[in-house]
Design an enzyme around this catalytic site. Structure first.
Site, short mmCIF file in Angstrom:
data_model
loop_
_atom_site.label_atom_id
_atom_site.label_comp_id
_atom_site.label_asym_id
_atom_site.label_seq_id
_atom_site.Cartn_x
_atom_site.Cartn_y
_atom_site.Cartn_z
N LEU A 439 -3.55 9.33 7.31
CA LEU A 439 -4.78 9.54 6.54
C LEU A 439 -5.63 8.27 6.48
O LEU A 439 -6.86 8.33 6.57
CB LEU A 439 -4.43 10.03 5.13
CG LEU A 439 -3.79 11.42 5.05
CD1 LEU A 439 -3.41 11.76 3.62
CD2 LEU A 439 -4.72 12.48 5.61
N HIS A 440 -4.99 7.11 6.32
CA HIS A 440 -5.74 5.86 6.31
C HIS A 440 -6.41 5.62 7.67
O HIS A 440 -7.57 5.17 7.72
CB HIS A 440 -4.81 4.68 5.98
CG HIS A 440 -4.55 4.50 4.52
ND1 HIS A 440 -3.65 5.26 3.81
CD2 HIS A 440 -5.09 3.63 3.61
CE1 HIS A 440 -3.63 4.88 2.55
NE2 HIS A 440 -4.49 3.89 2.40
N GLU A 441 -5.70 5.92 8.74
CA GLU A 441 -6.28 5.74 10.08
C GLU A 441 -7.46 6.67 10.30
O GLU A 441 -8.47 6.27 10.89
CB GLU A 441 -5.20 5.96 11.13
CG GLU A 441 -5.66 5.70 12.55
CD GLU A 441 -5.96 4.24 12.82
OE1 GLU A 441 -6.77 3.97 13.72
OE2 GLU A 441 -5.39 3.38 12.13
#
Length: 514
Positions: A439-441
């Site tokens: 999700l961060h990526e």
């Protein structure tokens, strides 16, 4: 009282005010005032030379033997008017009186340092911090001038991002689709397996749709980041909505037993979803669905207005830090992996200070102000959006306290299901961090239109740091080494390095396209 072995301590009373027109009374008033002042000085002297001077228990009061001698002398010579009732010829005040009476540690020695108050040193750190940052602010303004402009928030080029706005406004269609699926499942019109398959298709479409829109449009990085951030929040809410209702259906329709007794509140939450409960959940400052939430009795309008004003102030402060401090440093820097080592270290350290301020402002603005504003408007009762993560002694403790909405979602929908299915704790933790890293990526790589996996690696590398800080905590009890490691890797090294890596990769992509 005359037979008592010890005279009562002298009581200092306010000298009587002289009557008007009486010269002798004025002289008597002045003499009484001088005696009182000398008596106060003698108390301070006794405190300095008392056997317990320097201890917290020392009060500066004369000892019983001193009071006895003073009482005897007061009875013999009229109270010792010349010395204010204090006998400076007593042994305590003589040169032969011992000053060193017992062994004591220095305040900063290893045995006594944690028994002392360090409030003064803390105040010194604050003063030094203010002085150093004031110098940096003046130096920056003298070198660059005021860089922030009126077009920072919105300008003519912002109009090209209208497809992203349309995409964001169309995202509520996905929760309506999830609600329709649950209605069909609760009415036994589709099987549970079919409902699960439809939810997987719906949630996948919800996260892929904004990705395609961003990649197709030549939008700004900030606009793309906001869209992906909102899309990820909707995705997390949809997963929670589907997973929770799936479990409720199991408990209601199949009559599945649970090990522990259910409370009245738990039983009230075992019901089919309604359109009102779904609408409230999609707007509420939480990622975990349940049919009902604790609510407050009323909205505090004055408090709400103050929070909104603070939110606007801190949002503007973040923009000022980005434009005035971070952008000039990043623009004038080299790629940290291609330049010299000393240049990279110098740039990272130079960027670390404004990055820390930006990160703290972002935390206060988002997790405290914005989520509390939403909670107050919706009368949402559970406002534990964060804990004291700044005191974390391990990286694991930090992740459990930093972002409580995401932490509760991961524990409820990833960690506990893995543990119930016989997966080991280590593998469950790895899966939890893997989902968070993906999700961060997505939130960073898609708006930047590059796939370098810097954000992904930054999250996955938390696992060895968790092992390291946990080892240090177990080996050195009550140590803050883990807390210092956390601050170093997050604020001094980790975040500035990610900013530099993504910036230069984006600039290289733009130059190649030109």
């Amino acid at each position: 009282m005359g037979d008592s072995d010890e005279a009562p301590p002298a009581v200092h009373r306010r000298p009587p005010r002289p009557a008007r027109g009486s010269g002798g009374a004025v002289e008597g008033f002045a003499a009484a005032l001088r005696r009182r002042l000398r008596s106060g000085a003698s108390v301070a002297a006794r405190a300095s030379f008392s056997p317990d001077s320097g201890d917290e228990s020392a009060t500066g009061e004369p000892s019983s033997s001193s009071r006895r001698r003073r009482g005897e002398r007061a009875g013999g010579d009229g109270g010792g008017a010349g010395t204010g009732g204090v006998d400076f010829s007593a042994f305590t005040f003589r040169a032969s009186a011992p000053v060193h009476r017992r062994a004591k540690e220095s305040p900063l020695s290893s045995d006594a340092i944690f028994k002392q108050s360090h409030a003064g040193l803390f105040n010194l750190c604050i003063v030094v911090l203010i002085a150093v940052n004031s110098r940096l602010i003046i130096e920056n303004l003298m070198k660059y001038g005021l860089l922030i402009r009126s077009g920072f928030w919105f300008n003519a080029t912002s109009l090209r991002d209208w497809p992203l706005l349309m995409c964001c406004l169309s995202l509520p269609a996905f929760p309506l689709g999830a609600f329709a699926i649950e209605k069909l499942a609760f009415n036994n019109l589709i099987t549970d397996a079919a409902a699960t398959g439809l939810h997987i298709f719906l949630t996948t479409t919800e996260i892929v749709y904004p990705v395609l829109v961003i990649l197709k449009c030549d939008s700004a990085v900030l606009s793309g980041f906001l869209l992906m951030f909102i899309a990820c929040i909707v995705w997390l809410k949809l997963v929670s909505f589907a997973h929770t209702n799936h479990d409720i259906r199991k408990l209601i329709t199949s009559g599945k037993k649970v090990d522990n007794e259910l409370s009245a509140a738990d039983i009230d939450n075992l019901q089919a979803p309604t359109l009102g409960s779904l609408t409230y959940f999609m707007m509420a400052p939480t990622l975990c669905y349940q049919p009902s939430y604790p609510r407050t009795t009323h909205i505090r309008k004055g408090w709400l207005i103050r929070q909104i004003i603070l939110y606007l102030i801190f949002t503007g402060l973040q923009g000022f830090i980005i434009e005035q401090y971070i952008n000039p440093i990043v623009v004038n820097s080299q790629h940290p992996l291609k330049g010299g080592l000393l240049d990279a270290v110098e740039t990272v350290l130079k960027l670390s200070l404004p990055n820390v301020y930006l990160w703290l402002c972002m935390f206060y603005c988002l997790f405290h102000l914005w989520l509390n504003i939403l909670a107050e408007i919706l009368r949402f009762g559970d406002r534990e959006f964060y804990k004291d993560w700044w005191n974390a002694k391990t990286i694991d403790e930090y992740w459990r306290k930093w972002n409580m909405p995401v932490h509760k979602w991961i524990v409820r929908h990833i960690y506990f299901p893995c543990m119930r299915n016989g997966i080991s704790k280590e593998v469950a933790v790895f899966i939890s961090f893997f989902v968070s890293a993906v999700l961060h990526e997505l939130c960073v790589a898609v708006p930047c239109r590059i796939l370098k996996f810097w954000a992904f690696l930054g999250i996955m590398l938390q696992i060895p740091l968790i092992i390291l800080t946990s080892y240090l905590k177990n080996k050195f009890r009550d140590t803050m080494v883990g807390n210092m490691i956390f601050w170093f890797f997050f604020c001094i090294y980790g975040q500035p390095m990610c900013v530099l890596l993504y910036y230069h990769d984006v600039m290289n992509r733009v130059e190649k396209r030109k």
